[in-house]
Enzyme design. Structure first.
Site, PDB file in Angstrom:
ATOM      1  CD  GLU A 177     -20.863  16.276  41.176  1.00 27.70           C
ATOM      2  OE1 GLU A 177     -20.327  15.477  40.391  1.00 27.70           O
ATOM      3  OE2 GLU A 177     -20.266  16.791  42.129  1.00 27.70           O
ATOM      4  CD  GLU A 376     -21.207  14.849  46.133  1.00 28.30           C
ATOM      5  OE1 GLU A 376     -20.060  14.903  45.648  1.00 28.30           O
ATOM      6  OE2 GLU A 376     -22.161  14.265  45.594  1.00 28.30           O
TER       7      GLU A 376
HETATM    8  C1  BG6 Z   1     -18.950  14.047  42.995  1.00 25.10           C
HETATM    9  C2  BG6 Z   1     -19.938  12.933  42.947  1.00 25.10           C
HETATM   10  O1  BG6 Z   1     -18.551  14.285  41.695  1.00 25.10           O
HETATM   11  O2  BG6 Z   1     -17.738  13.873  43.613  1.00 25.10           O
HETATM   12  C3  BG6 Z   1     -19.639  11.771  43.869  1.00 25.10           C
HETATM   13  O3  BG6 Z   1     -21.244  13.387  43.153  1.00 25.10           O
HETATM   14  C4  BG6 Z   1     -18.149  11.538  43.907  1.00 25.10           C
HETATM   15  O4  BG6 Z   1     -20.368  10.662  43.446  1.00 25.10           O
HETATM   16  C5  BG6 Z   1     -17.479  12.784  44.472  1.00 25.10           C
HETATM   17  O5  BG6 Z   1     -17.770  10.423  44.608  1.00 25.10           O
HETATM   18  C6  BG6 Z   1     -15.992  12.668  44.629  1.00 25.10           C
HETATM   19  O6  BG6 Z   1     -15.428  12.220  43.452  1.00 25.10           O
HETATM   20  P1  BG6 Z   1     -14.502  10.947  43.397  1.00 25.10           P
HETATM   21  O7  BG6 Z   1     -14.277  10.729  41.981  1.00 25.10           O
HETATM   22  O8  BG6 Z   1     -13.281  11.321  44.143  1.00 25.10           O
HETATM   23  O9  BG6 Z   1     -15.244   9.837  44.039  1.00 25.10           O
END
Ligand code: BG6
Length: 482
Positions: A177, A376
């Site tokens: 990201e 993701e």
């Molecule tokens: C993304 C990241 O922004 O979202 C992860 O690459 C992160 O590292 C994921 O965990 C979800 O975000 P969060 O803040 O809910 O953990």
């Protein structure tokens, strides 16, 4: 119709959110190791401390203890039928200070064994080189990517990994990201330290620093791609973009143009990664602002280091309303985001938008015609433990199943109707881990429950949620049954 036969179904985590063992086997202190715990209920944000301080709660120090549990955790993933697993290599296990001359053998060996375990289980590793866990020393000594020497340190780290894991790892990504920092007005200091180890001080010109350090990261990324291709011709190296598309709040042309400018600002990174040069709107912005950080030779490096695929995360979408804040540039500011009344949101205010996933897949495809991987996508929620059901689970996370099935259906439509070239889908995160933005245990994403919480009263045992059984069937039917 449907997903390719070798579709890489799986899940994704990051080293710092899972491994723990923060000071074990020669590992150095990372950026994640100086980030305190936050809390969504009390609205306590994470803080970045200058070094590891006595008496602070640093959740990444233990995380979910994956360092010692990864074999059993990966076995559970294999039980769901995982074809791929995305994680990152903690830079500080390999080069504890970031600027060391020699790598740390114990760190290299740890990942050797982890990748071997994945292979034995029939799971393809998908590996991020830098996922919010740069060596803290690089921040303290160089102010991270504000110093061009970090380009060389990253290239050395990348080359070490490519050479060592050649034949074991085919799919790589450079910076996780990388583009989050484009929202420097809202979350600048947080994102800049996570993505580039840049510590922002009172009075600094954050905007200028963001564009400069991001440029140095883009150069470092291109050098890594080039190195991977030289070292292992079979390697596929992608970028990793945090993609949450921005819609105009209304059909008012001013909002439409403002939304387009938002997409420019947030996603110029992928233009550089995929096309090998900056888009004209960014060059014009740099000219307008008088930035001159693009040095001789950089253009050639960017051109030579184009990525092989686009990896991206997708959680939500945004909408923006033009306020006239920046006059006829129509430039965007996160302050102009408005709630999209067509969408519901999670307990953390993340707007749920499955159709938006199909929209962003098309956005990428229209511009770059490259293979893509969704690395993701997931739903953070408060899970409640219930009495174990006959099916064998003690968390009924139907809301997570609803979120994921709607998103998988949208990506299937993008494949079937729009012809996008999709290599795989790694949901975030197959096992509960520490949240990156809030540093909480209570924001859970997993199919596998981890018994630990914000108050630290758990025993770290693992258990299966309802979604575990659901995802197993999704993979078994190659996404036919959702
Ligand atoms: C993304 C990241 O922004 O979202 C992860 O690459 C992160 O590292 C994921 O965990 C979800 O975000 P969060 O803040 O809910 O953990």
């Amino acid at each position: 119709m449907g997903f390719r036969k070798d579709f890489l179904w799986g899940g994704a985590i990051a080293a710092h959110q899972a491994e723990g063992a923060w000071d074990v086997d020669g590992k150095g202190v990372s950026i994640a190791d100086v980030m305190t715990a936050g809390d969504n209920v009390t609205k306590t944000p994470r803080r970045i401390t200058r070094g590891v301080l006595e008496g602070e709660d640093y959740p990444n120090h233990k995380a979910i203890d994956f360092y010692y549990h990864y074999k059993e955790d990966l076995k559970l993933c294999a039980e769901m039928g995982f074809k791929s697993f995305r994680t990152s290599i903690a830079w500080t296990r390999i080069y504890p200070n970031g600027d060391d001359e020699q790598p740390n053998e114990a760190g290299l060996k740890f990942y050797d064994e982890m990748f071997d375990t994945m292979k034995e289980l029939g799971i393809e590793p998908v590996i991020t080189l830098s996922h919010f866990e740069m060596p803290y020393n690089l921040a303290a000594k160089y102010n991270g990517f504000m110093d061009r020497r970090c380009i060389g340190f990253f290239e050395r780290f990348a080359r070490t990994c490519f050479a060592r894991y050649k034949g074991k790892v085919k799919y790589w990504m450079t910076f996780n990201e990388i583009n989050n920092q484009a929202e420097w007005r809202a979350m600048g200091a947080h994102h800049m330290v996570q993505e580039g180890a840049v510590l922002v001080n009172e009075g600094d010109d954050m905007e200028a620093m963001m564009y400069e350090s991001a440029h140095n990261e883009l150069v470092a990324s291109a050098l890594a791609v080039k190195a991977a291709h030289e070292i292992d011709p079979d390697a596929m190296v992608g970028c990793m973009i945090g993609m949450n598309g921005v819609y105009p709040a209304t059909p008012n042309p001013a909002d439409v143009l403002n939304a387009q400018q938002a997409m420019h600002q947030k996603y110029y990174f992928v233009e550089v990664h995929a096309r090998g040069h900056y888009p004209s709107h960014m060059l014009k912005k740099f000219e307008r602002k008088g930035y001159d950080f693009i040095k001789e030779g950089d253009a050639e490096i960017l051109e030579a280091g184009k990525v092989d695929y686009i990896g991206f995360s997708y959680y939500m979408s945004f909408a923006t309303q033009f306020t006239g804040r920046f006059g006829d540039t129509y430039d965007f500011s996160e302050e102009d985001y408005v709630r999209n009344t067509y969408l519901k949101a999670s307990d953390w205010g993340w707007q749920i938008d499955p159709i938006g996933l199909r929209w962003v897949l098309n956005w990428f495809n229209d511009r770059f015609e490259l293979p893509m991987m969704i690395v993701e996508n997931g739903f953070g929620a408060y899970d409640k433990v219930i009495d174990r059901t006959e099916e064998g689970y003690m968390i009924d996370d139907q809301y997570r199943i609803d979120y994921l099935s709607a998103h998988i259906a949208a990506m299937r439509d993008a494949v079937n109707y729009d012809g996008v070239d999709l290599l795989g889908y790694q949901m975030w995160a197959p096992i509960d881990i520490v949240s990156a933005s809030t540093g909480e245990y209570d924001k859970r994403y997993g199919f596998i429950y981890v018994n630990e919480n914000n108050a630290h009263t758990g025993d770290f045992s693992r258990d299966k949620k309802k979604s575990f059984f659901w995802y197993k069937n999704v993979i078994a039917t190659n996404g036919e049954e959702l």
